[in-house]
Enzyme design. Structure first.
Site, PDB file in Angstrom:
ATOM      1  N   ASN A  90      60.318  14.867  21.815  1.00 29.71           N
ATOM      2  CA  ASN A  90      59.661  14.285  22.971  1.00 29.71           C
ATOM      3  C   ASN A  90      58.555  13.314  22.549  1.00 29.71           C
ATOM      4  OD1 ASN A  90      58.582  13.737  25.469  1.00 29.71           O
ATOM      5  ND2 ASN A  90      58.722  15.828  26.192  1.00 29.71           N
ATOM      6  N   ASP A  91      57.467  13.859  22.032  1.00 25.74           N
ATOM      7  CA  ASP A  91      56.302  13.025  21.742  1.00 25.74           C
ATOM      8  C   ASP A  91      56.598  11.938  20.699  1.00 25.74           C
ATOM      9  OD1 ASP A  91      54.772  14.589  23.511  1.00 25.74           O
ATOM     10  OD2 ASP A  91      54.435  16.067  21.937  1.00 25.74           O
TER      11      ASP A  91
END
Length: 469
Positions: free
Chosen positions: A395-396
């Site tokens: 995600n990040d």
């Protein structure tokens, strides 16, 4: 004779540590390097127990306590190593790191309490006192910081931001330095002052890790690991133990180099890491009250067709892949696609997962060829010529906010340029935010399609569909 044999054994152990570290530099030789270093440690421990003699010629003694501790520690360590899942490895590393640091801090306190019997000068201003104090300071900081890091990785401790957190940390650092200098100017060993230094160091370790979270945690774990190595080196100086000194220096220096490289990869300042304030609490939370955004979904069948007729696919593994234990089925997908003539590569972000090298170890466990694992600098130019980027549980590290949103807590962090691929497929369990707790604009990109579900289950279905096409 026993003293010479002991020193030779330390030399052999030191050489084993260096050779082991050399082999640890590559996944294919890492297991052998680990065994060689462990043999070196075994030699150093056994020879110390049986060959060491004090200046008065007395042997070490206390064999029941020593072997009792070794047996209990070995049983606990073996059980933990067998029981722990790959996803929980960062927590275990933090816990073991904290235990080692606490050991060095206790050694410093014990040796300082014996100091007056051997000290003969007008003040304590000498190398031995400095070594003891440094061992206590670094050991305490690393111990409390590692325990907080363990709690955060376990989800038991949330990110905590105190008002003027940086200022408090700077005051604590200056207090540690000031009391340490005052202690060294004393004519005799004052244990209470050392305990005060240790207490302030423990508080500093807690406060410097409290506000750190999200994708910055691997950097902090690496830094704490290097602290423990330096603390162990102080113990080596204290006991004139070359094996302990060499081991501590190797851990401390390699951990420091890794921390600097990760800071560079994350576009962070090492000073900012040490005073403990990566993130901006005002922008920490995900945007919960903004406009309603729409995502597009894709079925497993359509995804399989798209990938089967692609020329190049890049897989971006993340923590979700580790949680699902889907590394083996992921490797099978890679091989199935390659049988159809598709070029498959893996994009590895330096902080993917929860600690440095997490994804490399995970994929090596599934026998993914190491040349296929490309670091960020190598893989980013490849995305513009890629037909499908398959993001699995990351995600990040693929969030464009790191480049576009100056208010984002991850702004400035180099990310994988997944948005440059022709098609983007993201496998997630839900639309929940990642570890950093922020929304991801990539999910709403016109080229992006979401493939919801557990990574292992989805990949199993995907492999079956690709084989059927």
């Amino acid at each position: 004779m026993a003293q010479y044999s002991l020193e030779i054994s330390y030399l052999i152990a030191s050489i084993a540590f260096i050779i082991g570290l050399k082999f640890l530099g590559h996944p294919e030789s890492a297991r052998k390097g680990n065994i060689i270093a462990a043999i070196g440690m075994f030699i150093a421990v056994i020879t110390t127990i049986f060959l060491y003699k004090s200046p008065e010629g007395k042997p070490l003694g206390n064999y029941v306590w020593i072997f009792g501790g070794i047996i209990i520690g070995s049983i606990v360590g073996t059980l933990m190593a067998k029981k722990v899942q790959m996803t929980a490895m960062p927590q275990m590393v933090s816990l073991f790191n904290g235990v080692g640091a606490a050991c060095v801090a206790l050694i410093s306190v014990v040796e300082f309490s014996h100091y007056n019997t051997t000290h003969t000068g007008d003040s304590l201003f000498n190398g031995l006192t400095l070594t003891i104090i440094l061992g206590s300071i670094i050991g305490c900081i690393s111990f409390s910081g590692s325990i907080i890091a363990w709690g955060k990785l376990e989800g038991k401790i949330k990110d905590i931001y105190l008002p003027a957190n940086q200022l408090i940390n700077i005051v604590l650092m200056l207090s540690i330095i000031g009391v340490s200098v005052y202690l060294m100017m004393q004519p005799s060993a004052n244990l209470n002052l050392l305990l005060i230094i240790s207490a302030i160091s423990l508080i500093y370790g807690i406060l410097f890790v409290f506000p750190i979270g999200g994708a910055d945690m691997p950097v902090v774990i690496s830094l704490l690991n290097s602290f423990t190595g330096v603390a162990a080196a102080c113990g080596g100086f204290l006991y004139n133990n070359q094996a302990m000194l060499t081991g501590g220096i190797l851990v401390g220096s390699s951990g420091t180099i890794l921390t600097i490289l990760m800071c560079k990869a994350m576009n962070r300042s090492l000073t900012n890491v040490i005073i403990g304030a990566f993130s901006n609490p005002k922008t920490k939370k995900a945007d919960a009250g903004g406009e309603q955004k729409v995502v597009k979904e894709i079925s497993v069948t359509d995804c399989a067709v798209l990938m089967s007729y692609s020329k190049k696919v890049i897989i971006v593994p993340g923590y979700g892949l580790a949680v699902a234990q889907a590394q083996h089925i992921c490797h099978e997908l890679e091989k199935t696609l390659e049988e159809k003539g598709v070029e498959v590569l893996y994009a590895i972000h330096p902080v993917a997962g929860r600690m440095p090298g997490h994804m490399n170890v995970l994929l090596a466990e599934a026998d993914v060829p190491y040349p296929k694992l490309l670091e960020m600098d190598e893989i980013n130019p490849e995305f513009s010529t890629t037909d499908v980027a398959l993001v699995i549980g990351a995600n990040d590290v693929v969030n464009p906010a790191a480049k576009n949103d100056k208010d984002s807590p991850i702004y400035g962090m180099p990310i994988l340029d997944v948005e440059n691929a022709k098609n983007i497929i993201i496998n997630k369990r839900s639309m929940n935010a990642g570890y950093a707790g922020i929304d991801n604009e990539l999910f709403y990109d016109p080229k992006t399609k979401m493939l919801f579900g557990d990574a292992k289950s989805v990949l199993q279905k995907l492999v079956a569909e690709v084989k059927a096409n």
